[in-house]
Design a protein around this motif. Sequence first.
Motif, PDB file in Angstrom:
ATOM      1  N   ILE A 209     -26.913  -6.109  24.632  1.00  0.00           N
ATOM      2  CA  ILE A 209     -28.284  -5.764  24.255  1.00  0.00           C
ATOM      3  C   ILE A 209     -28.298  -4.891  23.009  1.00  0.00           C
ATOM      4  N   THR A 210     -27.343  -3.989  22.897  1.00  0.00           N
ATOM      5  CA  THR A 210     -27.255  -3.145  21.694  1.00  0.00           C
ATOM      6  C   THR A 210     -26.995  -3.982  20.455  1.00  0.00           C
ATOM      7  N   VAL A 211     -26.044  -4.905  20.544  1.00  0.00           N
ATOM      8  CA  VAL A 211     -25.759  -5.785  19.404  1.00  0.00           C
ATOM      9  C   VAL A 211     -26.977  -6.644  19.073  1.00  0.00           C
ATOM     10  N   GLY A 212     -27.643  -7.160  20.112  1.00  0.00           N
ATOM     11  CA  GLY A 212     -28.831  -7.965  19.868  1.00  0.00           C
ATOM     12  C   GLY A 212     -29.946  -7.187  19.205  1.00  0.00           C
ATOM     13  N   LEU A 213     -30.139  -5.931  19.616  1.00  0.00           N
ATOM     14  CA  LEU A 213     -31.189  -5.114  19.023  1.00  0.00           C
ATOM     15  C   LEU A 213     -30.883  -4.800  17.566  1.00  0.00           C
ATOM     16  N   ILE A 214     -29.633  -4.459  17.275  1.00  0.00           N
ATOM     17  CA  ILE A 214     -29.253  -4.185  15.888  1.00  0.00           C
ATOM     18  C   ILE A 214     -29.427  -5.432  15.029  1.00  0.00           C
ATOM     19  N   ALA A 215     -29.035  -6.596  15.565  1.00  0.00           N
ATOM     20  CA  ALA A 215     -29.195  -7.848  14.824  1.00  0.00           C
ATOM     21  C   ALA A 215     -30.671  -8.175  14.618  1.00  0.00           C
ATOM     22  N   LEU A 216     -31.495  -7.925  15.636  1.00  0.00           N
ATOM     23  CA  LEU A 216     -32.929  -8.192  15.514  1.00  0.00           C
ATOM     24  C   LEU A 216     -33.565  -7.339  14.432  1.00  0.00           C
ATOM     25  N   ILE A 217     -33.237  -6.057  14.403  1.00  0.00           N
ATOM     26  CA  ILE A 217     -33.791  -5.174  13.372  1.00  0.00           C
ATOM     27  C   ILE A 217     -33.344  -5.619  11.984  1.00  0.00           C
ATOM     28  N   ASP A 218     -32.081  -6.015  11.867  1.00  0.00           N
ATOM     29  CA  ASP A 218     -31.557  -6.467  10.576  1.00  0.00           C
ATOM     30  C   ASP A 218     -32.266  -7.730  10.110  1.00  0.00           C
ATOM     31  N   GLU A 219     -32.478  -8.684  11.018  1.00  0.00           N
ATOM     32  CA  GLU A 219     -33.137  -9.934  10.643  1.00  0.00           C
ATOM     33  C   GLU A 219     -34.625  -9.706  10.362  1.00  0.00           C
ATOM     34  N   TRP A 220     -35.275  -8.902  11.181  1.00  0.00           N
ATOM     35  CA  TRP A 220     -36.720  -8.697  11.026  1.00  0.00           C
ATOM     36  C   TRP A 220     -37.046  -7.949   9.737  1.00  0.00           C
TER      37      TRP A 220
END
Length: 290
Positions: A209-220
């Motif tokens: 979930i941490t990796v997904g959240l960091i990736a989401l912020i980077d993409e968004w």
Amino acid sequence: MTVMPTAAATEPAARKPDSRRTRWWGVLALVLTALVFLIPLYLFVSTAFKTNADINSWPMRVFPGSLTLENFVNAWTLAPFDQFLINSVVVAAIGTALKVVLAISTAYAFAFLPFPGKRYLFIFMLGALMVPGHVTLLVNYITIGQLNLLNTYAGLILPGVASAFGTFLLHQFFRSLPYEVLEAAQLDGSGHLRTIFSIIMPMSRPAIITVGLIALIDEWNGFVWPLIATNSVNMRTLPIGLLYLKENDGINDWGALMAGTLFVVLPVLIVFLLAQRYIVAGLAGSAVRR
């Protein structure tokens, strides 16, 4: 028999430092630090709800005289924010999913599978963390252009699907898992995919979930790559859409601009608040290595 008091016993007890004063200084430091971050945030949010008269008044009005939603309507109508929102959701959702899947599979291979050159490939992967993303912009642009993927969703997503940080974070977390569970799965005849989906992923939920959240912020929040990889309004994302709210004559509609910025910030903020309890557990678990 008389016991004479020693010098240590006769001396008054050493005075403890004033813990109350220390506590108040700590509270004051925390309050001042919070104000440094909260005051700009308050001014940003309050400006989105202010009227133009309140925004342009001098001296500046800290508290709005009246609240209005006109800025949100103007921001939504001055630019095609509905299309920007769709593009951002597609790019962020697919890009985040691909990043997480690749990070899980790569971290599993580095953590548990023996193969030639594993150590050197891992060091090479760590070296990618030290390379600024802007260094690869030109190479990615030429590659995407030769593949005729400019101004497409694939062109926006594919250059950023590999995440060295996500791989490293999950690798460290996987190494902290009890190896006996993996050995038991191997004895039961579990393959790699079944081991990942049935054992690794449920036990590594905070880190994933941490990796997904960091990736989401980077993409968004991506700005530079979507700006150069697209050339039509219909393929722009939300961060680039804020440029369409900027006036060419130098006079900006700050209320609409702040409202548009709130459109960009609010979705990621909600996701962060929902997933924040997993972040500490994921980062803390990644710091432990067996």
